[in-house]
Scaffold this motif. Structure first.
Motif, PDB file in Angstrom:
ATOM      1  N   ALA A  44      70.032 -27.186 -41.795  1.00  0.00           N
ATOM      2  CA  ALA A  44      69.079 -28.172 -41.969  1.00  0.00           C
ATOM      3  C   ALA A  44      67.707 -27.174 -42.151  1.00  0.00           C
ATOM      4  N   VAL A  45      67.597 -26.729 -41.088  1.00  0.00           N
ATOM      5  CA  VAL A  45      66.115 -26.065 -40.033  1.00  0.00           C
ATOM      6  C   VAL A  45      66.039 -25.058 -41.065  1.00  0.00           C
ATOM      7  N   SER A  46      66.531 -24.248 -41.345  1.00  0.00           N
ATOM      8  CA  SER A  46      67.178 -22.967 -42.497  1.00  0.00           C
ATOM      9  C   SER A  46      66.724 -23.484 -43.410  1.00  0.00           C
ATOM     10  N   CYS A  47      67.203 -23.589 -44.220  1.00  0.00           N
ATOM     11  CA  CYS A  47      67.313 -24.397 -45.535  1.00  0.00           C
ATOM     12  C   CYS A  47      65.544 -24.732 -45.622  1.00  0.00           C
ATOM     13  N   LEU A  48      64.981 -26.229 -44.758  1.00  0.00           N
ATOM     14  CA  LEU A  48      63.603 -25.692 -44.989  1.00  0.00           C
ATOM     15  C   LEU A  48      62.332 -24.944 -44.618  1.00  0.00           C
ATOM     16  N   ALA A  49      63.178 -24.672 -43.737  1.00  0.00           N
ATOM     17  CA  ALA A  49      61.738 -22.858 -44.103  1.00  0.00           C
ATOM     18  C   ALA A  49      61.731 -21.763 -45.183  1.00  0.00           C
ATOM     19  N   THR A  50      62.873 -22.543 -46.204  1.00  0.00           N
ATOM     20  CA  THR A  50      62.449 -21.364 -47.363  1.00  0.00           C
ATOM     21  C   THR A  50      62.542 -22.605 -48.687  1.00  0.00           C
ATOM     22  N   LEU A  51      62.820 -23.661 -48.225  1.00  0.00           N
ATOM     23  CA  LEU A  51      61.943 -24.853 -49.521  1.00  0.00           C
ATOM     24  C   LEU A  51      61.141 -25.499 -49.426  1.00  0.00           C
ATOM     25  N   LEU A  52      59.869 -24.796 -47.849  1.00  0.00           N
ATOM     26  CA  LEU A  52      58.688 -25.947 -47.844  1.00  0.00           C
ATOM     27  C   LEU A  52      57.592 -24.754 -48.221  1.00  0.00           C
ATOM     28  N   ARG A  53      58.095 -23.301 -49.080  1.00  0.00           N
ATOM     29  CA  ARG A  53      57.302 -22.492 -49.653  1.00  0.00           C
ATOM     30  C   ARG A  53      56.928 -23.422 -50.538  1.00  0.00           C
ATOM     31  N   GLU A  54      57.700 -24.028 -51.593  1.00  0.00           N
ATOM     32  CA  GLU A  54      57.575 -25.098 -52.688  1.00  0.00           C
ATOM     33  C   GLU A  54      56.727 -26.503 -52.606  1.00  0.00           C
ATOM     34  N   PRO A  55      55.522 -26.432 -53.012  1.00  0.00           N
ATOM     35  CA  PRO A  55      54.399 -27.236 -53.257  1.00  0.00           C
ATOM     36  C   PRO A  55      55.005 -28.972 -52.747  1.00  0.00           C
ATOM     37  N   VAL A  56      55.468 -28.683 -53.814  1.00  0.00           N
ATOM     38  CA  VAL A  56      56.350 -30.487 -54.235  1.00  0.00           C
ATOM     39  C   VAL A  56      57.831 -30.677 -52.561  1.00  0.00           C
ATOM     40  N   VAL A  57      58.086 -29.484 -52.508  1.00  0.00           N
ATOM     41  CA  VAL A  57      59.334 -30.285 -51.206  1.00  0.00           C
ATOM     42  C   VAL A  57      58.049 -30.436 -49.766  1.00  0.00           C
ATOM     43  N   ARG A  58      56.547 -30.203 -49.892  1.00  0.00           N
ATOM     44  CA  ARG A  58      56.520 -30.551 -48.760  1.00  0.00           C
ATOM     45  C   ARG A  58      55.025 -31.481 -48.882  1.00  0.00           C
ATOM     46  N   SER A  59      55.426 -31.977 -49.908  1.00  0.00           N
ATOM     47  CA  SER A  59      55.083 -33.581 -50.445  1.00  0.00           C
ATOM     48  C   SER A  59      56.003 -34.451 -49.870  1.00  0.00           C
ATOM     49  N   SER A  60      57.676 -34.207 -50.861  1.00  0.00           N
ATOM     50  CA  SER A  60      58.858 -35.624 -50.470  1.00  0.00           C
ATOM     51  C   SER A  60      59.072 -35.197 -48.847  1.00  0.00           C
ATOM     52  N   PHE A  61      58.859 -33.809 -48.043  1.00  0.00           N
ATOM     53  CA  PHE A  61      59.171 -33.848 -46.726  1.00  0.00           C
ATOM     54  C   PHE A  61      57.802 -35.441 -45.932  1.00  0.00           C
ATOM     55  N   VAL A  62      57.002 -35.244 -46.185  1.00  0.00           N
ATOM     56  CA  VAL A  62      56.142 -35.755 -45.326  1.00  0.00           C
ATOM     57  C   VAL A  62      56.250 -37.368 -45.549  1.00  0.00           C
ATOM     58  N   GLN A  63      56.425 -37.344 -47.232  1.00  0.00           N
ATOM     59  CA  GLN A  63      56.886 -38.833 -47.591  1.00  0.00           C
ATOM     60  C   GLN A  63      57.952 -38.867 -47.208  1.00  0.00           C
ATOM     61  N   ALA A  64      59.122 -38.804 -46.460  1.00  0.00           N
ATOM     62  CA  ALA A  64      60.062 -38.637 -46.111  1.00  0.00           C
ATOM     63  C   ALA A  64      59.996 -38.824 -44.502  1.00  0.00           C
ATOM     64  N   ASP A  65      59.154 -38.980 -44.442  1.00  0.00           N
ATOM     65  CA  ASP A  65      58.812 -39.136 -42.961  1.00  0.00           C
ATOM     66  C   ASP A  65      59.243 -38.004 -41.933  1.00  0.00           C
ATOM     67  N   GLY A  66      59.396 -36.132 -42.270  1.00  0.00           N
ATOM     68  CA  GLY A  66      60.146 -35.691 -41.903  1.00  0.00           C
ATOM     69  C   GLY A  66      59.660 -34.316 -40.368  1.00  0.00           C
ATOM     70  N   VAL A  67      57.583 -34.906 -40.871  1.00  0.00           N
ATOM     71  CA  VAL A  67      56.870 -33.813 -39.616  1.00  0.00           C
ATOM     72  C   VAL A  67      57.805 -34.181 -38.414  1.00  0.00           C
ATOM     73  N   LYS A  68      57.864 -35.630 -38.027  1.00  0.00           N
ATOM     74  CA  LYS A  68      57.902 -36.358 -36.179  1.00  0.00           C
ATOM     75  C   LYS A  68      59.370 -35.421 -36.437  1.00  0.00           C
ATOM     76  N   LEU A  69      60.563 -35.048 -37.044  1.00  0.00           N
ATOM     77  CA  LEU A  69      61.753 -34.952 -36.799  1.00  0.00           C
ATOM     78  C   LEU A  69      62.004 -33.058 -36.331  1.00  0.00           C
ATOM     79  N   LEU A  70      61.204 -33.010 -37.077  1.00  0.00           N
ATOM     80  CA  LEU A  70      60.243 -31.227 -36.737  1.00  0.00           C
ATOM     81  C   LEU A  70      60.126 -31.125 -35.171  1.00  0.00           C
ATOM     82  N   VAL A  71      59.345 -32.334 -34.757  1.00  0.00           N
ATOM     83  CA  VAL A  71      58.443 -31.870 -33.625  1.00  0.00           C
ATOM     84  C   VAL A  71      59.462 -31.584 -32.155  1.00  0.00           C
ATOM     85  N   PRO A  72      60.185 -32.532 -32.013  1.00  0.00           N
ATOM     86  CA  PRO A  72      60.950 -32.424 -31.371  1.00  0.00           C
ATOM     87  C   PRO A  72      61.519 -30.620 -31.036  1.00  0.00           C
ATOM     88  N   LEU A  73      61.622 -30.404 -32.149  1.00  0.00           N
ATOM     89  CA  LEU A  73      62.786 -29.638 -32.191  1.00  0.00           C
ATOM     90  C   LEU A  73      61.624 -27.965 -31.779  1.00  0.00           C
TER      91      LEU A  73
END
Length: 310
Positions: A44-73
């Motif tokens: 999942a993290v490997s995919c996100l490292a590629t996808l988060l280059r796209e602005p629309v993905v960053r927006s969806s990721f933040v809306q999905a409350d994804g930031v807090k899921l990355l921090v513990p890693l």
């Protein structure tokens, strides 16, 4: 239209944005509850490292409350697999550091101390590079610069610069980060430090609390953002279980009453009196003493409050 379909019938099309949003939701679900114990999160993290280059993905990721899921890693790693996961997680944070809504989420998490801990302890060049680049991006956002100084990042950067790195991008980023931190140290006023302490909720008896010159020089700053600092102090009184924080909050409120021309009226309007009175029955003597001082200054007013000392 074929098969007698109405000419007004609408055909639903799936856009690429819909697909990306669905994929982001699935990746966040993997971070929460991986379908495979060892491969789910790294994939999942490997995919996100590629996808988060796209602005629309960053927006969806933040809306999905994804930031807090990355921090513990974001944690120091030793094995090859964990180093790769740390690198790709840090890469995700770096990509998110270009997106303002994500920065707001990072600011309210433990991301910064975790990134600094990785910078301090990691020996893998690609990990250090992407972490330093992320820190450089965050430096001038909100209170990040002040927090970096407080967490000892200037000393860590000096230590990193003394090491033999071959990556020119890393060396340049370290130089830029060092200069930016120096500028922050110069600009960081006593009130900035005080505000940072309050907003982080880490109240202690640092010298400025009992420094009359600090209160005289900075009392007008308390009016900013609709008395934000006072509101945070009152919230701390309501929610903190730390006796030291409660005592300092009561004392600072009493100082505001003492030095602000409209201190009593403002504190009364913010409904602080009830909170302080509850703390007069606190089991901790330091809390009750400072709550009593605050109430005395609130009732007596500035004319007589100046005679009261802790």
């Amino acid at each position: 239209m074929q098969n007698g379909e109405s000419s007004k019938a609408k055909k639903q099309y799936t856009t690429i944005d819909d697909v990306l949003k669905g994929l982001v939701d699935w990746l966040c679900a993997q971070l929460k509850n991986p379908s495979h114990p060892s491969r789910g999160v790294p994939t999942a993290v490997s995919c996100l490292a590629t996808l988060l280059r796209e602005p629309v993905v960053r927006s969806s990721f933040v809306q999905a409350d994804g930031v807090k899921l990355l921090v513990p890693l974001i944690t120091p790693a030793s094995t090859q697999q964990s180093i790769q996961l740390l690198y790709e997680t840090s890469l995700c944070v770096w990509l998110l550091s270009f997106y303002e809504p994500a920065i707001e989420f990072l600011a309210t998490s433990r991301a910064l101390p975790r990134l600094i801990d990785v910078a301090r302890s990691s020996t893998k060049e690609k990990v250090v590079r992407v972490v330093v680049l992320a820190l450089k991006n965050l430096l001038n956002k909100g209170t990040f610069g002040a927090q970096m100084v407080d967490l000892g990042l200037p000393q860590i950067v000096q230590s990193l610069k003394a090491q033999a790195w071959s990556d020119e991008d890393l060396l340049e980023a370290l130089n830029q980060l060092e200069e930016g931190l120096k500028d922050n140290i110069k600009l960081l006023s006593s009130f900035d430090k005080y505000k940072q302490e309050i907003l982080l909720g880490h109240l202690d008896w640092s010298p400025m609390h009992k420094d009359s010159l600090f209160w005289r020089d900075n009392i007008t700053h308390f009016d900013e953002s609709d008395f934000q600092i006072l509101r945070v102090l009152i919230t701390i009184m309501d929610t903190s279980s730390d006796p030291r924080a409660l005592a300092v909050a009561c004392y600072d409120l009493s100082q505001f009453i003492q030095y602000h021309p409209a201190g009593r009226i403002i504190v009364d309007d913010l409904k602080a009196k009830e909170r302080v009175m509850k703390l007069m029955n606190h089991e901790n003597a330091e809390v009750t003493k400072n709550a009593l001082l605050c109430i005395q200054r609130l009732f007596l007013g500035a004319k007589y409050a100046s005679f009261l000392q802790v």
